[in-house]
Design an enzyme around this catalytic site. Sequence first.
Site, short mmCIF file in Angstrom:
data_model
loop_
_atom_site.label_atom_id
_atom_site.label_comp_id
_atom_site.label_asym_id
_atom_site.label_seq_id
_atom_site.Cartn_x
_atom_site.Cartn_y
_atom_site.Cartn_z
N LYS A 65 0.84 -1.19 0.00
CA LYS A 65 0.00 0.00 0.00
C LYS A 65 0.88 1.25 0.00
O LYS A 65 0.60 2.24 -0.67
CB LYS A 65 -0.89 -0.02 1.25
N MET A 90 -13.15 2.89 -2.01
CA MET A 90 -13.40 1.75 -1.13
C MET A 90 -12.10 1.10 -0.64
O MET A 90 -11.88 -0.09 -0.88
CB MET A 90 -14.29 0.74 -1.84
N LEU A 92 -8.99 1.54 2.63
CA LEU A 92 -8.52 2.26 3.83
C LEU A 92 -7.32 3.12 3.46
O LEU A 92 -6.43 2.67 2.73
CB LEU A 92 -8.09 1.27 4.91
N ASN A 107 -14.16 12.18 4.12
CA ASN A 107 -14.89 11.05 3.52
C ASN A 107 -16.40 11.24 3.69
O ASN A 107 -16.84 11.92 4.62
CB ASN A 107 -14.47 9.75 4.23
N HIS A 109 -20.00 8.88 3.98
CA HIS A 109 -20.42 7.51 4.25
C HIS A 109 -21.95 7.45 4.33
O HIS A 109 -22.57 8.31 4.95
CB HIS A 109 -19.78 7.01 5.56
C1 GAR Z 1 -21.57 6.63 -1.72
O1 GAR Z 1 -22.88 6.37 -1.31
C2 GAR Z 1 -20.64 6.79 -0.54
O2 GAR Z 1 -21.28 7.31 0.58
C3 GAR Z 1 -20.19 5.36 -0.30
O3 GAR Z 1 -20.01 4.84 -1.58
C4 GAR Z 1 -20.98 5.42 -2.46
C5 GAR Z 1 -20.28 5.81 -3.75
O4 GAR Z 1 -21.21 6.17 -4.72
N1 GAR Z 1 -19.00 5.31 0.48
C6 GAR Z 1 -18.76 4.38 1.41
O5 GAR Z 1 -19.50 3.44 1.64
C7 GAR Z 1 -17.45 4.57 2.18
N2 GAR Z 1 -17.36 3.67 3.25
P1 GAR Z 1 -20.78 7.01 -6.00
O6 GAR Z 1 -19.59 6.28 -6.61
O7 GAR Z 1 -21.97 6.96 -6.90
O8 GAR Z 1 -20.44 8.40 -5.55
#
Ligand code: GAR
Length: 192
Positions: A65, A90, A92, A107, A109
């Site tokens: 990483k 997605m 860490l 971020n 969530h």
């Molecule tokens: C979003 O809903 C974001 O909140 C989530 O991924 C989705 C991405 O959608 N993030 C997580 O779950 C982080 N742990 P997108 O690619 O359409 O913006």
Amino acid sequence: MSKIAIFASGSGSNFQALIDAAADKQLKTEIVLLVCDKPEAKAVERAEQSGIPTFVFSPKNYETKEAFEEEIVQNLREKEVDFVILAGYMRLIGSTLLKAYEGKIVNIHPSLLPAFPGKDAVGQALAAGVKVSGVTIHYVDEGMDTGPIIAQEAVTVTEEDTHESLQAKIQAVEHRLYPKTINKILTTKCYS
Ligand code: GAR
């Protein structure tokens, strides 16, 4: 004007909302880079359509990483990025990036953290039978969806909600709340 980089792994609908808000001048910053760890992600197409430079990589091509994060940091420095915005990235964040951009990584969530961290927060909320879920925007630390909370907004979960409908309601909130919150952080300079 400050410069931001967006990190995404998938569809990039939040990335698109930020592109649109910057074009409308609602978001007073310049998006200078998309960082993406999935070459086939739709987010990459969105960047190309908007003329935003990309750094796209496959983690499997690196031994550690630290190795790919060093390259990310190099790209961020070249573009003079002030602030890093995770939008569906997605993965860490490791210590290399955290040290380079300490207190300057945010971020989003799809739940009211600390409830339902990690993958598929929408599915977790439905399985738990909660009546309210929502959106959290937070600073990033070494944990999984931990770090100081900046903004939250609730979304009602109804009996009729499916995974698809709840996700759509949550994302509609994300697309409005993320540009607004980033703007606030950048214009008040409370990150520096
Ligand atoms: C979003 O809903 C974001 O909140 C989530 O991924 C989705 C991405 O959608 N993030 C997580 O779950 C982080 N742990 P997108 O690619 O359409 O913006």
